[in-house]
Scaffold this active site. Structure first.
Site, PDB file in Angstrom:
ATOM      1  N   GLU A  95       0.837  -1.203   0.000  1.00  0.00           N
ATOM      2  CA  GLU A  95       0.000   0.000   0.000  1.00  0.00           C
ATOM      3  C   GLU A  95       0.865   1.243   0.000  1.00  0.00           C
ATOM      4  OE1 GLU A  95      -2.440   3.351   1.652  1.00  0.00           O
ATOM      5  OE2 GLU A  95      -0.540   2.541   2.354  1.00  0.00           O
ATOM      6  N   GLU A  96       1.941   1.207   0.771  1.00  0.00           N
ATOM      7  CA  GLU A  96       2.769   2.407   0.967  1.00  0.00           C
ATOM      8  C   GLU A  96       3.501   2.828  -0.303  1.00  0.00           C
ATOM      9  OE1 GLU A  96       2.484   4.206   3.427  1.00  0.00           O
ATOM     10  OE2 GLU A  96       1.887   3.001   5.151  1.00  0.00           O
TER      11      GLU A  96
ATOM     12  N   ASP B 160      -7.734   2.192   7.628  1.00  0.00           N
ATOM     13  CA  ASP B 160      -6.379   2.742   7.588  1.00  0.00           C
ATOM     14  C   ASP B 160      -6.295   3.878   8.599  1.00  0.00           C
ATOM     15  OD1 ASP B 160      -3.743   3.225   6.807  1.00  0.00           O
ATOM     16  OD2 ASP B 160      -4.207   3.060   4.681  1.00  0.00           O
TER      17      ASP B 160
END
Lengths: 356, 333, 367
Positions: free
Chosen positions: B192-193, B215
């Site tokens: 995701e990052e 999140d």
């Protein structure tokens, strides 16, 4: 269709603010304008308006997608402090246009408000002599703080409060003409096709969220998987201060897109058709991206041969966008004639030269 | 649950190297789901079946930001690039640990003034080696920030709260939840990052009817902090927008209604940067109505990220309520 | 296996391949206008493949089926397009001068005083410059902006048109063990992929994608991967070698270039991470093992920015384990790049041997 009819359609289309992500308000307008002339209407899972005009072909009908985005830019309430509002933008807005702008805050009810720039001695030092960014402008509803807190919440939408202006010639002014002008062109096209018998199935899609993520065009294209796609959008019309090599004269022509987003054979077809119909056009070359839904739509699934047709518009992304009805007619007519003349075996011709 | 969170945040698994965290999560979630799969990119897909029900994908990313070695110089200093959003001012003097066990500290080249914050390419990791041969690091080795869990009572601090706290909320919710109106795809996503990559392929594979990301989000409640209305301790946040998506208004409405009916505190979130797995779900296939349930978190992407335990509890409550109260989305029927 | 044993079984890679490289390097294929290279690719691979098509964007998709019972579906991609220019408008007076935009990452400082060739036409233009005599010392310190440059085509009566593409007019040249030419990024990969297709792979269905629009953001590969729907993907590309000496500021401390990306003559570069992809660790291990078992030199490309087609391929459908393998090239995206025949040949051999030894077992482990 007469100029006055298109003007009134455009007026109807721009009378509903439908900011990116919140386009459902426009569904009933489109339903009213389009569905009497089309065979099937549906709403996509993210809110795009999809309408089908069936083709006449008895063989399995190839599908064509004609799409224009229906969302428009605007603002959103991001904070409320002592009854004053802070904003964040939806789509791209130049903050220099905002001081003194009348807006409507779509809270529990619609509330008129004014965007103001505090005097320089009340601003952070960095803004005192220059441009004030969106974060330091206030929205003033003229209501006491309790009332504002009651009526307005973070996340409420804010649209430009600017009446539709009709000029003496065929030009009109309104917010949201990007891209309601193109929806008017699609409407023109749909009406032109009423008494025609196109062979292909044609999907007319008013797509959502073009100004942010192009979510609508991406997802409707995946759902429909058309064999060809035409994207209609606005482009820059020239006015004093704009570079002449990047703009088009208003009311004189439409723009046919050329570049990596456009399939060269489709371009050729449109160019020849425009010549034949004596519709004035100019080439709009983009070396990388078209800046329209076409950029993402073209890459859906196996890839879609795509064409971009654009209508010149002045003062894009302001409250006072200006278009010429003539250009809308030109775009609508060109696409209608393309659809009406589309042979059932057109896909055979569109093959790249080298494969033959 | 504090123990679970401690285990999760102290597991080192930067983007693209989620092996160890996947094992931890798998171990913790196995009793509460019917089926577990791992896809080509390494996403952990956990299914709770329910015939004929709407399929909801709930995504919490399991990767964290980190560093990757690009060069070990002749004196043993290790140059690196960031994996995800690593900011220079968080790095100076920081400690890191490579996945092979080697630890090091981050040093910087000399600057013109003491105030200057150099860019990451002016920094290096000193692993205490005298030369390249003894450094035990090679190009491509991956490190995570080294910072243990810190219990401040009501508030908890650690590296990788983003998004192990979302992972914890999802595990804990499934543990507590007996029934649901949905078929649940709990997805612990990868990468995701570095650009919501894992959720992109997971969403395509799952093809959900609805999407919800879990999140962290930033807060505006610190001295001269960013202009943002979310605060720590005021409840989980319901995302209205961030720079990656406009959350689906129907999902926002569903979340707010549910929170209000169950008297769970919540905040409306507008984040002017960042993006989550919610974006990937929204844009997947023919489109997915998607939203995000956020856990407010201070100092996001610093090695010490702070969350509030009540926000975490309330996030679990709200998620459980949501899974028992379907939204009204006629066209999905 | 030792290297000597293998050289008996390895396919030839020499003069014929260099001739083909010359042909495709000189051909023009600016992103979005790849037809000239596409033509050559199709002609060359047709006899060797079982399926061949050109898709909606212009990607060439070709499949060579294996003969074995269990076959992995492996995509190998190489982009055909190159950086270049597009003519965007013509000056009214004097005639024959065109404004242009660059397509792909070209440093504007490389443009002044170069000749360009217009695609599909036998026309050369020049990007002119003010004579040094007429410039001030101040002007000579600032770089000239593309907005104020023009392509001079006034030497032709039948002018080029708006929207036409152009490339640097560089001609391919071989000198010693090196080659110099335009568009070596990524004609090196294109020729390597063509050569791979000429060989049989019993264990694979080899799905070749000669992609378009890579330089515009990995666009062609996206639809190619969706259509081919492979189980794994390998991307062949060309990556910069910045292995130049540093200026010496302090004679006591010889500076070390820590930002070389790759080094020429150190063998093919295996990608670990770039801006668009974190390479699949199973693929990396397989490439490394193949290289070491067969004594093929290799290097790791320094993790960092940039992106290859793998960036869009690995995100298609439910995810496709991907890696990139590049031949280092100095000065790519300029009028002429320099690459080493040694690196190029070994890129081909590493890819060839890695594909030959690939089995479905590789996917039994979780990433």
């Amino acid at each position: 269709m007469k100029t006055s009819e298109i003007k009134s359609i455009l007026k109807e289309l721009t009378s509903t603010p439908a900011l990116s992500g919140h386009e459902s308000a426009l569904h009933s307008t489109l339903n009213h304008l389009w569905s009497p002339y089309l065979d099937e209407v549906s709403i996509s899972r993210v809110g795009s308006f999809q309408a089908l005009r069936r083709g006449t072909s008895t063989q399995p009908c190839p599908e064509l997608l004609v799409t224009a985005h229906m969302d428009s830019i605007g603002l959103m309430v991001s904070a409320i402090q002592d009854g004053f509002l802070r904003f964040t933008e939806i789509g791209g807005i130049d903050p220099r246009l905002l001081p003194g702008q009348m807006v409507t805050v779509h809270g529990k009810r619609d509330i008129p408000a004014l965007i103001v720039q505090p005097p320089s001695f009340l601003l952070p030092v960095e803004f005192q002599n220059g441009i004030v960014t969106l974060h330091s402008l206030w929205g003033d509803c003229g209501l006491p703080p309790e009332k504002v807190n009651q009526q307005v919440a973070i996340g409420d939408l804010v649209s430009f409060d600017q009446p539709f202006l009709e000029f003496e010639n065929d030009m009109v002014c309104s917010p949201s003409l990007d891209n309601r002008a193109s929806l008017a062109a699609l409407t023109y096209c749909i009406y032109e096709l009423v008494n025609r018998q196109p062979a292909w199935d044609s999907w007319f899609v008013a797509s959502v969220q073009e100004e942010e993520t192009q979510a609508g065009a991406l997802t409707s294209t995946f759902q429909i998987l058309p064999k060809l796609a035409i994207v209609v959008d606005v482009t820059f019309a020239n006015s004093p201060g704009t570079p002449s090599h990047k703009t088009f004269p208003l009311g004189d022509c439409i723009a046919l897109g050329w570049g990596p987003t456009v399939h060269p054979y489709l371009y050729k077809t449109f160019q020849e058709l425009a010549d034949q119909l004596e519709i004035p056009y100019k080439i709009e070359s983009f070396s990388r991206r078209s800046g329209t839904d076409a950029d993402s739509l073209q890459l859906v699934a196996h890839g879609i041969p795509t064409m971009v047709v654009s209508i010149p518009l002045r003062y894009m992304h302001s409250a006072v966008e200006v278009v010429s009805i003539k250009d809308i007619q030109r775009a609508g007519r060109l696409i209608a004639e393309f659809i009406a003349g589309l042979e059932i075996d057109y896909l055979e011709k569109i093959k790249w030269d080298e494969t033959n | 649950m504090k123990e679970l969170i401690k285990t999760l945040v102290e597991t080192n698994s930067p983007s693209g190297y989620e092996n160890s965290i996947r094992q931890v999560i798998r171990h913790n979630i196995e009793p509460y789901v019917d089926e577990i799969k791992v896809d080509a990119l390494g996403n952990l897909l956990c299914v709770r079946h329910k015939e004929g029900a709407l399929k909801i994908m709930i995504s919490a990313h399991m990767d964290e930001i980190g560093l990757m070695a690009t060069h070990v110089d002749q004196n043993g200093f290790v140059r690196f690039i960031p994996l995800g959003g690593v900011y220079p001012h968080h790095c100076i003097g920081g400690r890191v640990r490579f996945l092979n066990g080697v630890s090091g500290v981050i040093g910087v080249e000399r600057t013109t003034t003491p105030q200057e914050i150099p860019s990451l390419d002016k920094m290096f990791i000193d692993v205490g080696a005298a030369n390249a041969q003894t450094a035990q690091i090679k190009i491509g080795d991956v490190a995570a920030f080294d910072r243990p869990f810190l219990d401040l009572g009501k508030r908890w601090v650690s590296k990788a709260m983003d998004d192990r706290i979302g992972v914890a909320v999802l595990i804990e919710t499934l543990k507590q939840l007996q029934n649901s109106v949905f078929e649940i795809y709990a997805v612990f996503s990868v990468q995701e990052e570095v650009g919501v990559r894992g959720a992109t392929t997971a969403a395509f594979g799952v093809a959900p009817d609805l999407g919800l990301a879990l999140d962290v989000t930033a807060t505006g409640d610190t001295p001269k902090g960013i202009k943002m209305e979310v605060e720590l301790g005021k409840g989980p946040a319901i995302k209205i927008r961030d720079s990656g998506m406009l959350a689906d208004p129907r999902i926002i409405h569903w979340m707010i209604q549910t929170a209000e009916q169950a008297s769970i505190p919540y905040q409306r979130e507008i984040l002017e940067f960042g993006g989550t797995d919610g974006r990937a779900m929204q844009l997947s296939r023919s489109g997915v109505p998607a939203g995000v349930l956020s856990i407010p978190c201070r100092y996001v992407h610093a090695p010490s990220e702070m969350v509030d335990s009540e926000d975490v509890e309330n996030a679990i409550l709200l998620l459980s309520e949501l899974l028992n109260n379907p939204p009204k989305l006629e066209f999905l029927a | 296996m030792g290297r000597n044993q293998l050289s008996l079984t390895l396919p030839p890679f020499g003069a014929t391949q260099i001739r083909l490289l010359e042909k495709v390097s000189n051909a023009q294929a600016v992103s979005g206008d790849e037809s000239d290279v596409r033509k050559i690719v199709i002609e060359t691979i047709r006899p060797f493949v079982d399926e061949l098509k050109v898709d909606a964007l212009g990607n060439v998709l070709a499949i060579r089926h294996g003969s074995g019972e269990t076959r992995l579906k492996v995509m190998v991609a190489a982009h055909m397009d190159e950086v270049g220019l597009m003519l965007t408008s013509e000056e009214e007076k004097p005639e024959g001068f065109f404004r242009f935009e660059v397509i792909g990452g070209i440093d504007q400082r490389y443009l002044l005083g170069k000749s360009v060739k217009i695609a599909h036409q036998d026309k050369f233009g020049v990007i002119g410059t003010k004579p040094i005599h007429l410039t001030t010392p101040e002007e000579r310190k600032t770089s000239v902006n593309i907005d104020s440059m023009r392509v001079d085509l006034s030497g032709y009566t039948n002018k080029a048109r708006i929207g036409d593409r152009a490339t640097f007019a560089t001609q391919f040249q071989r000198f010693g063990d090196c080659i110099r030419g335009k568009a070596l990024d990524n004609r090196l990969g294109v020729v390597a992929l063509i050569e791979l297709l000429k060989q049989p792979y019993p264990n694979l269905d080899l799905m070749a994608a000669f992609t378009v629009q890579e330089e515009l953001g990995l666009r062609g590969a996206q639809v190619a991967a969706f259509a081919l729907n492979p189980e794994m993907a390998l991307v062949l590309d060309c990556t910069p070698a910045y292995d130049l000496p540093l200026e010496i500021e302090d004679p006591d401390h010889l500076p070390e270039n820590t930002h070389y990306n790759t080094k020429l003559n150190h063998g093919p570069a295996i990608y670990l991470a770039d801006h668009a992809t974190l390479s699949d660790p199973r693929w990396i291990a397989h490439l490394v093992q193949t290289a070491e078992e067969n004594s093929i030199p290799y290097q790791f490309r320094q993790p960092g920015g940039g992106g290859t087609d793998a960036g869009s391929i690995h995100l298609q459908r439910s995810g496709i384990p991907s890696v990139s393998l590049s031949t280092p090239g100095r000065y790519i995206h300029t009028p002429a790049a320099i690459a080493s025949l040694f690196d190029w040949k070994n890129t081909f051999y590493l890819a060839y041997l890695a594909l030959q030894s690939l089995t479905p077992d590789i996917l039994n482990h979780e990433r």
